[in-house]
Motif scaffolding. Structure first.
Motif, mmCIF file in Angstrom:
data_model
loop_
_atom_site.group_PDB
_atom_site.id
_atom_site.type_symbol
_atom_site.label_atom_id
_atom_site.label_comp_id
_atom_site.label_asym_id
_atom_site.label_seq_id
_atom_site.Cartn_x
_atom_site.Cartn_y
_atom_site.Cartn_z
ATOM 1 N N LEU A 78 0.859 -1.188 0.000
ATOM 2 C CA LEU A 78 0.000 0.000 0.000
ATOM 3 C C LEU A 78 0.893 1.235 0.000
ATOM 4 O O LEU A 78 1.827 1.325 0.805
ATOM 5 C CB LEU A 78 -0.879 -0.015 1.252
ATOM 6 N N PHE A 79 0.623 2.150 -0.911
ATOM 7 C CA PHE A 79 1.442 3.374 -1.012
ATOM 8 C C PHE A 79 0.722 4.519 -0.304
ATOM 9 O O PHE A 79 -0.496 4.682 -0.451
ATOM 10 C CB PHE A 79 1.687 3.718 -2.478
ATOM 11 N N ASN A 124 -0.216 17.282 4.565
ATOM 12 C CA ASN A 124 -1.577 17.066 5.070
ATOM 13 C C ASN A 124 -2.215 15.832 4.443
ATOM 14 O O ASN A 124 -2.861 15.035 5.123
ATOM 15 C CB ASN A 124 -2.446 18.295 4.783
ATOM 16 N N SER A 125 -2.029 15.667 3.124
ATOM 17 C CA SER A 125 -2.687 14.513 2.494
ATOM 18 C C SER A 125 -2.002 13.210 2.915
ATOM 19 O O SER A 125 -2.645 12.155 2.965
ATOM 20 C CB SER A 125 -2.736 14.660 0.969
ATOM 21 N N ASP A 163 -3.939 10.120 4.440
ATOM 22 C CA ASP A 163 -3.784 8.719 3.982
ATOM 23 C C ASP A 163 -3.643 7.800 5.197
ATOM 24 O O ASP A 163 -4.291 6.755 5.290
ATOM 25 C CB ASP A 163 -2.504 8.550 3.142
ATOM 26 N N ALA A 164 -2.754 8.198 6.122
ATOM 27 C CA ALA A 164 -2.494 7.357 7.297
ATOM 28 C C ALA A 164 -3.759 7.197 8.131
ATOM 29 O O ALA A 164 -4.059 6.106 8.625
ATOM 30 C CB ALA A 164 -1.370 7.962 8.126
ATOM 31 N N ARG A 210 -8.708 7.328 -1.117
ATOM 32 C CA ARG A 210 -7.548 8.228 -1.124
ATOM 33 C C ARG A 210 -7.162 8.663 -2.548
ATOM 34 O O ARG A 210 -6.577 9.732 -2.729
ATOM 35 C CB ARG A 210 -6.369 7.609 -0.374
ATOM 36 N N VAL A 211 -7.497 7.856 -3.546
ATOM 37 C CA VAL A 211 -7.310 8.322 -4.929
ATOM 38 C C VAL A 211 -8.263 9.504 -5.162
ATOM 39 O O VAL A 211 -7.893 10.523 -5.760
ATOM 40 C CB VAL A 211 -7.564 7.176 -5.940
ATOM 41 N N TYR A 212 -9.477 9.390 -4.631
ATOM 42 C CA TYR A 212 -10.456 10.482 -4.730
ATOM 43 C C TYR A 212 -9.889 11.748 -4.051
ATOM 44 O O TYR A 212 -9.942 12.852 -4.608
ATOM 45 C CB TYR A 212 -11.747 10.022 -4.053
ATOM 46 N N GLY A 213 -9.316 11.558 -2.848
ATOM 47 C CA GLY A 213 -8.716 12.692 -2.124
ATOM 48 C C GLY A 213 -7.543 13.276 -2.895
ATOM 49 O O GLY A 213 -7.379 14.492 -2.991
#
Ligand SMILES: O=C(O)CCc1cccc(O)c1
Length: 453
Positions: free
Chosen positions: A223-224, A241-242, A246-247, A274-277
């Motif tokens: 997982l990246f 922040n992103s 993710d974490a 998270r791809v959406y974010g």
């Protein structure tokens, strides 16, 4: 972290020597946390390290191995093997999961032959961190075409320990070595700060940036997260922040899967959410960069017209873009989102990060904690509730005389029941408690439906 970080709420935007407008990041009350905390990465890492040491002392099975380098990663269907090199020699590690947080140049991503695509921006920016005891207010100041001529744009904001971060836009094809000569940096800084300001150069660097992301953040057991998965410009403070977001998203999902309480499919939603974010961040970052560094004569004409208008016409200020500051995104359309009540406030719809509110002498986000929580506002709920082997925390609060809570969570309704995820995003909301409906929403938030579908 809050005590060490520098907090600011007010931003000012200038064109040439004129103030176009100012904004306040926190125009509403009833938040425990400030809108923005400015903290250099090494300080943030120091606090993380302290938190890990504290967790270790409480028995958490975490080991930090400095000086270890991953040389080979082999991905299997249900585990990974990694060859690690250390000053004392190599060893092989087998793991069920590998979270790659190894930065924008991620060696793990390269070793697995995975792409990282997006837009490259050719403008060079000079960072000059200067130490000074200056009288400037603790605000974010951004100049388009500054009168002091130190760059095509400039940004000034305060960091801890009397360090001020300045970003100068240098343009394309610069002579990096020449630009990094201390006397050339000082010429730009002095022109900006004026002749009577004493300062020392603390750290300087020239950077270019890209807005890009991996196609998928999950590759089987790998997982990246953070810059290894996605990269943006600094404007808007969306990078670190992103990574934290993710974490926040991955931590609880991975824990539930590891403990056998949720299906593997829950980790696919780390990827989709998270791809959406990341796409939201990349869109904002790209728009800001395009505004700050127009790429064609027509874009510059448009940009300059907006700047001119913004001085006198308020609507034009909404088009000025020197970076929209990072906010956690709402996971609209996430497969984990459960039922909604359309008449409740849009701001707390399923997928949204919970806004804070004062609850007596405490804060809502503090009371929510990090478990699945049933939040009942003026509503009857049992004192305990569990489903799928997961005991929910139950938080029953009154909306009486609590304007912020009512505005943010009830709207015109008299009561509400919210199911909140461990990352404090709303999973579902109901007009009243119904055990079957809440259990079903919990099952959905655990990705059970994705397996049964
Ligand atoms: O205020 C902003 O838009 C972010 C400023 C920032 C953040 C991180 C690095 C940097 O050079 C500037």
């Amino acid at each position: 972290m809050l005590a060490k970080g520098v907090q600011w709420n007010v931003g000012k935007v200038f064109h040439d020597n004129r103030l176009l407008y100012e904004f306040n990041l926190l125009p509403e009350n009833d938040h425990a946390f400030p809108a923005f905390v400015n903290l250099q990465q090494p300080l943030f890492e120091k606090f993380l390290h302290e938190a890990i040491v504290k967790a270790q002392s409480q028995g958490a099975p975490i080991e930090i191995r400095g000086g270890n380098r991953i040389d080979v990663v082999v991905r299997h269907e249900d585990h990974v093997t990694i060859d690690v090199m250390t000053p004392d020699g190599p060893y092989v590690l087998e793991a069920d999961w590998l979270v790659a947080c190894d930065g924008a140049r991620s060696p793990i991503r390269s070793m697995l032959g995975l792409g990282f695509d997006g837009r490259v921006f050719e403008d060079n920016f000079l960072i000059a961190d200067v130490k000074m005891k200056a009288d400037f207010p603790t605000e974010r100041w951004f100049w388009f075409e500054p009168h002091f001529k130190s760059g095509d744009s400039a940004l000034l904001h305060k960091q801890p320990d009397d360090i001020w971060r300045i970003d100068f836009q240098l343009g394309w094809n610069v002579d990096r070595q020449k630009e990094l000569q201390p006397e050339n940096i000082r010429a730009r800084v002095s022109a900006m700060l004026g002749p009577n300001v004493d300062y020392e150069l603390d750290w300087c660097s020239i950077y270019k940036f890209q807005c890009r992301r991996m196609d998928k953040f999950r590759h089987g057991p790998v997982l990246f997260a953070g810059d290894s998965a996605h990269q943006v410009s600094p404007f808007g403070a969306r990078g670190a922040n992103s990574g934290v977001q993710d974490a926040d998203n991955l931590g609880w999902k991975l824990a539930l899967v590891v403990h056998g309480l949720a299906p593997d499919a829950l980790l696919d939603t780390y990827d989709s959410e998270r791809v959406y974010g990341a796409d939201e961040n990349i869109a904002n970052s790209t728009r800001a960069t395009d505004f700050i560094t127009p790429k064609s004569a027509i874009s510059k004409l448009f940009r300059d017209a907006v700047l001119q208008l913004a001085e006198t016409v308020p609507f034009a200020r909404t088009v000025v873009n020197s970076g929209r500051l990072s906010m956690p995104c709402t996971y609209d359309g996430s497969p984990l989102n459960g039922p909604d009540v359309a008449s409740f406030p849009a701001r707390t719809r399923p997928g949204s990060p919970c806004p804070d509110a004062l609850i007596g002498a405490d804060w809502l986000l503090h009371l929510l904690g990090g478990n699945f929580t049933l939040l009942a506002i003026n509503a009857d709920v049992p004192t305990t509730f569990s489903a799928y082997g997961i005991p929910l925390s139950v938080l029953s609060v009154s909306g009486r005389d609590n304007k912020a809570l009512v505005e943010r969570y009830l709207g015109h309704a008299t009561r509400a029941v919210y199911l909140i995820r461990p990352d404090q995003h709303v999973a579902a909301r109901f007009e009243h408690f119904n055990a079957k409906a809440v259990a079903a929403a919990l099952g959905r938030a655990l990705a059970k439906e994705l397996v049964d579908a």
